[in-house]
Write a protein that holds these residues in place. Structure first.
Motif, PDB file in Angstrom:
ATOM      1  N   LEU A  89       0.832  -1.203   0.000  1.00 10.97           N
ATOM      2  CA  LEU A  89       0.000   0.000   0.000  1.00 10.97           C
ATOM      3  C   LEU A  89       0.870   1.257   0.000  1.00 10.97           C
ATOM      4  O   LEU A  89       0.607   2.213  -0.747  1.00 10.97           O
ATOM      5  N   GLU A  90       1.913   1.260   0.814  1.00 10.50           N
ATOM      6  CA  GLU A  90       2.806   2.424   0.858  1.00 10.50           C
ATOM      7  C   GLU A  90       3.488   2.642  -0.491  1.00 10.50           C
ATOM      8  O   GLU A  90       3.547   3.771  -1.004  1.00 10.50           O
ATOM      9  N   LEU A  91       4.009   1.557  -1.091  1.00 11.53           N
ATOM     10  CA  LEU A  91       4.655   1.681  -2.394  1.00 11.53           C
ATOM     11  C   LEU A  91       3.665   2.172  -3.450  1.00 11.53           C
ATOM     12  O   LEU A  91       4.010   2.990  -4.309  1.00 11.53           O
ATOM     13  N   SER A  92       2.442   1.674  -3.373  1.00 12.29           N
ATOM     14  CA  SER A  92       1.413   2.079  -4.341  1.00 12.29           C
ATOM     15  C   SER A  92       1.058   3.550  -4.184  1.00 12.29           C
ATOM     16  O   SER A  92       0.896   4.274  -5.184  1.00 12.29           O
ATOM     17  N   GLU A  93       0.931   4.010  -2.948  1.00 11.10           N
ATOM     18  CA  GLU A  93       0.635   5.424  -2.703  1.00 11.10           C
ATOM     19  C   GLU A  93       1.757   6.311  -3.224  1.00 11.10           C
ATOM     20  O   GLU A  93       1.505   7.358  -3.845  1.00 11.10           O
ATOM     21  N   ALA A  98       3.826   9.901  -7.505  1.00 10.59           N
ATOM     22  CA  ALA A  98       4.865  10.188  -8.496  1.00 10.59           C
ATOM     23  C   ALA A  98       4.291  10.368  -9.899  1.00 10.59           C
ATOM     24  O   ALA A  98       4.983  10.848 -10.804  1.00 10.59           O
ATOM     25  N   GLY A  99       3.031   9.969 -10.093  1.00 16.84           N
ATOM     26  CA  GLY A  99       2.389  10.160 -11.385  1.00 16.84           C
ATOM     27  C   GLY A  99       2.178   8.904 -12.200  1.00 16.84           C
ATOM     28  O   GLY A  99       1.871   8.981 -13.391  1.00 16.84           O
ATOM     29  N   ALA A 100       2.333   7.720 -11.587  1.00 12.84           N
ATOM     30  CA  ALA A 100       2.104   6.476 -12.316  1.00 12.84           C
ATOM     31  C   ALA A 100       0.669   6.424 -12.836  1.00 12.84           C
ATOM     32  O   ALA A 100      -0.267   6.920 -12.200  1.00 12.84           O
ATOM     33  N   ASP A 101       0.498   5.798 -13.999  1.00 15.78           N
ATOM     34  CA  ASP A 101      -0.828   5.676 -14.605  1.00 15.78           C
ATOM     35  C   ASP A 101      -1.561   4.422 -14.141  1.00 15.78           C
ATOM     36  O   ASP A 101      -2.776   4.308 -14.321  1.00 15.78           O
ATOM     37  N   GLY A 102      -0.827   3.475 -13.591  1.00 19.41           N
ATOM     38  CA  GLY A 102      -1.411   2.234 -13.121  1.00 19.41           C
ATOM     39  C   GLY A 102      -0.411   1.495 -12.255  1.00 19.41           C
ATOM     40  O   GLY A 102       0.757   1.899 -12.137  1.00 19.41           O
ATOM     41  N   LEU A 103      -0.872   0.404 -11.659  1.00 20.22           N
ATOM     42  CA  LEU A 103      -0.042  -0.372 -10.738  1.00 20.22           C
ATOM     43  C   LEU A 103      -0.076  -1.844 -11.139  1.00 20.22           C
ATOM     44  O   LEU A 103      -1.118  -2.374 -11.531  1.00 20.22           O
ATOM     45  N   LEU A 104       1.079  -2.495 -11.010  1.00 19.10           N
ATOM     46  CA  LEU A 104       1.185  -3.939 -11.174  1.00 19.10           C
ATOM     47  C   LEU A 104       1.541  -4.531  -9.815  1.00 19.10           C
ATOM     48  O   LEU A 104       2.569  -4.178  -9.230  1.00 19.10           O
ATOM     49  N   LEU A 105       0.680  -5.438  -9.331  1.00 14.30           N
ATOM     50  CA  LEU A 105       0.817  -5.928  -7.959  1.00 14.30           C
ATOM     51  C   LEU A 105       0.988  -7.436  -7.947  1.00 14.30           C
ATOM     52  O   LEU A 105       0.027  -8.204  -8.114  1.00 14.30           O
TER      53      LEU A 105
END
Length: 314
Positions: A89-93, A98-105
């Motif tokens: 969650l912290e890394l995703s936040e 930072a402006g990422a358009d999406g997340l890979l988890l």
């Protein structure tokens, strides 16, 4: 949440290191620009191929920021997974900030949660972060498979937009694609050798290691398959087949970083405990890369005479 088109080719980027094992940001940004110019549909830094396991949290964010800064018009999907929900969650936040358009988890590894734990993990992040998120299933690394029922349940969440399939189980991949047809949900190959079969059972593209080395040919193959031209897609799949095999003779990203160095795209340095590619494999890898350079040159010449380019077939 801003919609994100998860069809096409998304290279799982390498993280280059200098001789002191510091991140080589100049090479990283040059590589991001090379891939964008080749026609990829997005970039995925700091995943498994980006050696996320040996990066600090600050380095994760710095890599994401550098890639975003380098490109003009492709989405950046940041790898932000962890086996610790709070850490993910912290890394995703931080990636979102930072402006990422999406997340890979990636699914939680080592501690092997039950399916209900996987659902809670992903929903916790999706409830908090208003970005498109891709669930990443790679049981060979995590020790736990994300079952189809779990994937289908997660697909109902408005912020969970896709599934990266690296289980090697095409029946399971096809079932997830079939059962999420009515959702705004993408199934992406996480295994280059299964990209074409995955598209044939309802997949939308690939998060690819091979595309770091041959982005144009990978884009041409995926584009042909998505357009229904399976004869051409099959030809390109077979052309790339030797590279698929050679990029996984040792643990990813060892071979792809060696290939990057051979092609002049970046250094092959790894952070311990990963090591350089064994000498026994390097000569064969060089030969495969040379053959593909010749193939790309022939394809470019042929397509130019027809008024099109390989990239233009996408």
């Amino acid at each position: 949440m801003t919609a994100l088109d998860l069809s096409g080719v998304f290279p799982a980027m390498c993280t280059p290191f200098d001789s002191d094992e510091r991140i080589d940001f100049e090479t990283l940004q040059t590589d991001a620009q090379r891939l964008e110019a080749a026609g990829v549909d997005g970039l995925v830094p700091v995943g498994s191929t980006g050696e996320s396991a040996t990066l600090t949290h600050d380095e994760h964010v710095q890599v994401v920021e550098a890639v975003i800064e380098a490109v003009d018009d492709v989405p950046v999907i940041a790898g932000t997974g962890s086996n610790n929900t709070r850490e993910a969650l912290e890394l995703s936040e931080r990636a979102a900030d930072a402006g990422a358009d999406g997340l890979l988890l990636i699914s939680p590894y080592y501690n092997k949660p039950e399916q209900r734990g996987l659902i809670e993990h992903y929903e916790t992040i999706a409830d908090t972060i208003d970005l498109p998120q891709i669930v990443y299933n790679v049981p060979s690394r995590t020790g736990r498979n994300i079952e189809p029922d779990t994937a289908v349940e997660l697909a109902a969440h408005e912020n969970i937009s896709g599934y990266k399939a690296a289980s090697g189980d095409l029946g399971q991949i096809g079932e997830i694609a079939e059962r999420t047809t009515d959702e705004d949900f993408a199934v992406l190959s996480g295994d280059d050798a299964l990209t074409l079969p995955t598209i044939s059972v309802g997949g939308t593209g690939t998060i690819s290691v091979c595309a770091n080395i041959e982005p144009e040919l990978t884009c041409a193959m995926v584009g042909a398959a998505l357009d229904g031209d399976y004869a051409r897609a099959q030809d390109l799949h077979h052309t790339l087949g030797p590279l698929y095999r050679h990029l996984f003779v040792e643990t990813n990203p060892i071979p792809v970083k060696e290939a990057m160095e051979i092609r002049g795209y970046g250094p092959a340095r790894m952070r311990s405990p990963l090591t350089r590619l064994s000498e026994e494999y390097r000569e064969d890898l060089e030969a495969v890369l040379a053959d593909l350079e010749d193939e790309s040159a022939r394809a470019g010449t042929t397509d130019a005479s027809d008024g099109a380019t390989v990239e233009g077939d996408r």
